[in-house]
Design a protein around this motif. Structure first.
Motif, short mmCIF file in Angstrom:
data_model
loop_
_atom_site.label_atom_id
_atom_site.label_comp_id
_atom_site.label_asym_id
_atom_site.label_seq_id
_atom_site.Cartn_x
_atom_site.Cartn_y
_atom_site.Cartn_z
N PHE A 84 0.82 -1.20 0.00
CA PHE A 84 0.00 0.00 0.00
C PHE A 84 0.87 1.26 0.00
O PHE A 84 1.95 1.28 0.61
CB PHE A 84 -0.87 0.08 1.27
CG PHE A 84 -1.82 -1.06 1.46
CD1 PHE A 84 -2.49 -1.66 0.40
CD2 PHE A 84 -2.06 -1.53 2.74
CE1 PHE A 84 -3.38 -2.70 0.62
CE2 PHE A 84 -2.95 -2.57 2.97
CZ PHE A 84 -3.61 -3.16 1.90
N VAL A 85 0.35 2.33 -0.59
CA VAL A 85 0.92 3.65 -0.38
C VAL A 85 0.61 4.05 1.06
O VAL A 85 1.48 4.42 1.83
CB VAL A 85 0.34 4.69 -1.37
CG1 VAL A 85 0.77 6.10 -1.00
CG2 VAL A 85 0.75 4.37 -2.80
N VAL A 86 -0.67 3.95 1.41
CA VAL A 86 -1.15 4.22 2.77
C VAL A 86 -2.21 3.17 3.09
O VAL A 86 -3.11 2.94 2.28
CB VAL A 86 -1.77 5.63 2.89
CG1 VAL A 86 -2.44 5.82 4.23
CG2 VAL A 86 -0.73 6.71 2.66
N ASP A 87 -2.09 2.53 4.22
CA ASP A 87 -3.11 1.59 4.68
C ASP A 87 -4.29 2.43 5.18
O ASP A 87 -4.18 3.15 6.18
CB ASP A 87 -2.54 0.73 5.81
CG ASP A 87 -3.51 -0.29 6.33
OD1 ASP A 87 -4.73 -0.22 6.00
OD2 ASP A 87 -3.08 -1.17 7.09
N PHE A 88 -5.40 2.39 4.46
CA PHE A 88 -6.53 3.25 4.80
C PHE A 88 -7.04 3.03 6.22
O PHE A 88 -7.51 3.95 6.87
CB PHE A 88 -7.67 3.08 3.80
CG PHE A 88 -7.34 3.56 2.41
CD1 PHE A 88 -6.51 4.64 2.19
CD2 PHE A 88 -7.86 2.91 1.31
CE1 PHE A 88 -6.21 5.08 0.92
CE2 PHE A 88 -7.58 3.35 0.03
CZ PHE A 88 -6.75 4.43 -0.18
N GLY A 99 8.71 9.68 6.54
CA GLY A 99 9.00 10.13 5.19
C GLY A 99 8.75 9.17 4.06
O GLY A 99 8.96 9.54 2.90
N ARG A 100 8.29 7.94 4.31
CA ARG A 100 8.06 7.00 3.21
C ARG A 100 6.90 7.45 2.33
O ARG A 100 6.94 7.33 1.11
CB ARG A 100 7.78 5.58 3.73
CG ARG A 100 7.67 4.55 2.59
CD ARG A 100 7.06 3.24 3.05
NE ARG A 100 5.71 3.38 3.55
CZ ARG A 100 4.61 3.47 2.77
NH1 ARG A 100 4.70 3.44 1.47
NH2 ARG A 100 3.42 3.58 3.34
N SER A 101 5.84 7.94 2.93
CA SER A 101 4.68 8.41 2.17
C SER A 101 4.31 9.80 2.64
O SER A 101 4.72 10.25 3.72
CB SER A 101 3.49 7.45 2.32
OG SER A 101 3.02 7.47 3.66
N CYS A 102 3.53 10.49 1.81
CA CYS A 102 3.08 11.83 2.19
C CYS A 102 1.70 12.08 1.60
O CYS A 102 1.25 11.38 0.70
CB CYS A 102 4.05 12.90 1.71
SG CYS A 102 4.04 13.19 -0.09
N CYS A 103 1.05 13.08 2.13
CA CYS A 103 -0.17 13.61 1.52
C CYS A 103 0.29 14.79 0.68
O CYS A 103 0.83 15.76 1.21
CB CYS A 103 -1.16 14.05 2.59
SG CYS A 103 -2.62 14.86 1.92
N TRP A 104 0.10 14.72 -0.62
CA TRP A 104 0.55 15.80 -1.49
C TRP A 104 -0.58 16.75 -1.87
O TRP A 104 -0.34 17.86 -2.35
CB TRP A 104 1.24 15.26 -2.74
CG TRP A 104 0.35 14.49 -3.66
CD1 TRP A 104 0.08 13.16 -3.61
CD2 TRP A 104 -0.39 15.00 -4.78
NE1 TRP A 104 -0.79 12.81 -4.63
CE2 TRP A 104 -1.09 13.92 -5.36
CE3 TRP A 104 -0.52 16.27 -5.35
CZ2 TRP A 104 -1.91 14.07 -6.47
CZ3 TRP A 104 -1.34 16.41 -6.46
CH2 TRP A 104 -2.03 15.32 -7.01
#
Length: 162
Positions: A54-58, A128-133
């Motif tokens: 996943f990018v982010v686990d919801f 820092g692995r994922s972000c909200c852009w």
């Protein structure tokens, strides 16, 4: 770096947070107390997927969902400089309304605010692995505003294979 440089993206939508607000400086009808059922869309990105792919686990976004609910569900939003702020505080103390004081209740500023909340959560967990852009604040079905920015802490060292 732009979002085009980040291969993995996903989004999550949270909806139905009925609240009211007013833009006291507005010369038109927005100066009056009025309300909407606000909704929010968050766009996430990563160069590397997590251990689940996943990018982010919801399911890990429940703290963000609770923050949205606490701030926007059946609440009254006013700007910190509203000349009736003391009146609103008095009505809050009498449990007539559930007051939230913001820098700016407008949708553009709201989008920036919730973008920050999403990134605070992600950075605290993943460093820092994922972000909200991008965060989109929907005032209703036809009006929305967004805030887009890749956080400076977003870790560009991750690649698809690392």
């Amino acid at each position: 770096m732009t979002i085009k440089d980040i291969p993995f993206n996903c989004s999550k939508h949270f909806k139905d947070y009925p609240c009211s607000h007013r833009q006291w400086k507005h010369k038109g009808h927005c100066r009056y107390v009025h309300g909407y059922s606000r909704s929010f869309t968050f766009c996430f990105a990563s160069k590397k997927l997590d251990e689940n792919g996943f990018v982010v686990d919801f399911s890990s976004l429940r703290p963000l969902e609770e923050q949205l609910k606490d701030h926007f569900d059946h609440t009254f939003l006013v700007n910190f400089d509203d000349p009736l702020l003391e009146t609103w505080k008095d009505l809050h103390s009498k449990e007539v309304l559930d007051l939230r004081v913001m820098n700016n209740v407008g949708m553009e500023s709201t989008a920036e605010l919730v973008w920050g909340w999403a990134n605070d959560l992600l950075f605290s967990r993943e460093k820092g692995r994922s972000c909200c852009w991008k965060a989109i604040a929907h005032e209703n079905d036809v009006n929305s505003a967004s805030y887009s920015f890749i956080p400076e802490w977003f870790n560009t060292k991750y690649s698809k294979t690392s």
